[in-house]
Design an enzyme around this catalytic site. Sequence first.
Site, PDB file in Angstrom:
ATOM      1  CB  SER A 111      -0.950  -0.068   1.207  1.00 35.23           C
ATOM      2  OG  SER A 111      -1.968   0.885   1.120  1.00 35.23           O
ATOM      3  CG  ASP A 195      -6.683  -3.646  -3.090  1.00 27.02           C
ATOM      4  OD1 ASP A 195      -7.513  -3.028  -2.403  1.00 27.02           O
ATOM      5  OD2 ASP A 195      -5.456  -3.477  -2.990  1.00 27.02           O
ATOM      6  CG  HIS A 223      -5.664  -2.953   0.580  1.00 28.83           C
ATOM      7  ND1 HIS A 223      -5.053  -2.404  -0.524  1.00 28.83           N
ATOM      8  CD2 HIS A 223      -5.153  -2.297   1.652  1.00 28.83           C
ATOM      9  CE1 HIS A 223      -4.208  -1.450  -0.151  1.00 28.83           C
ATOM     10  NE2 HIS A 223      -4.249  -1.379   1.178  1.00 28.83           N
TER      11      HIS A 223
END
Length: 245
Positions: A111, A195, A223
């Site tokens: 991320s 995701d 995610h």
Amino acid sequence: MDQRKQYLTPMFCLLIIFSCKPNRISSNPTTNSSKHFVLVHGSCHGAWSWYKLIALLKSSGHTITALDLAASGVDLNRANDLPSISDYFKPLRKFMAGLHLHERVILVAHSLGGLAISQAMEIFPHKISVAVFVTALMPGPALNISTLNQEDLALATVLMRPRPLFSEEDMYRELIVSEKRYGSVNRVYIVSEKDMVGTKDFQWWMIERNKPNGVVEIKGSDHMVMMSKPLELCFHLQAIAEEYS
């Protein structure tokens, strides 16, 4: 005599057990050489978010360093005390600077952690064998932070700390990467199929504008790939490390 047998039998069994190699993931790459993986968490998380992957990689004989970025995890800094995103990344820079002269590591970011390893790639390209972006933000020489900043990858779940917020101007200034240094490091992107934070379309949008050396897709992962599909992620990371070692 029967008493001697009673003691010798369990000892013999123990010798057999300890002479066997420890279990490894069946899809391990072709060589057993140990690699050093450096895991960088995403927004509002900490080193704890990698706990499943850490156990798997360690069981395969690898060295693992999972870092807490500033004001994250158990780091004692407060988000409001960090004037720049560069301060947020400082633990990673400090770690990279402390590596032995000829040591090279595999950087793995999740991320928002993609921004942290991008800065490290620019500063320490000679210390990185490959950088892996796990459904992560991936800026590049022709893809600046202003464009990427349109996509919010922050999560808000249990155990999360408030995400440090920095101005776009600050991030643009601190995250300039070059073709000569950042571009010299091998890059692989791991796409997470399901995701819902950084969507699959957005991931491919980044890939097309900042082409890495390789792309892997993990089917059915969300995610938090390291939690939803840890075995698959472990396998791919080992294969990537082997290919680019």
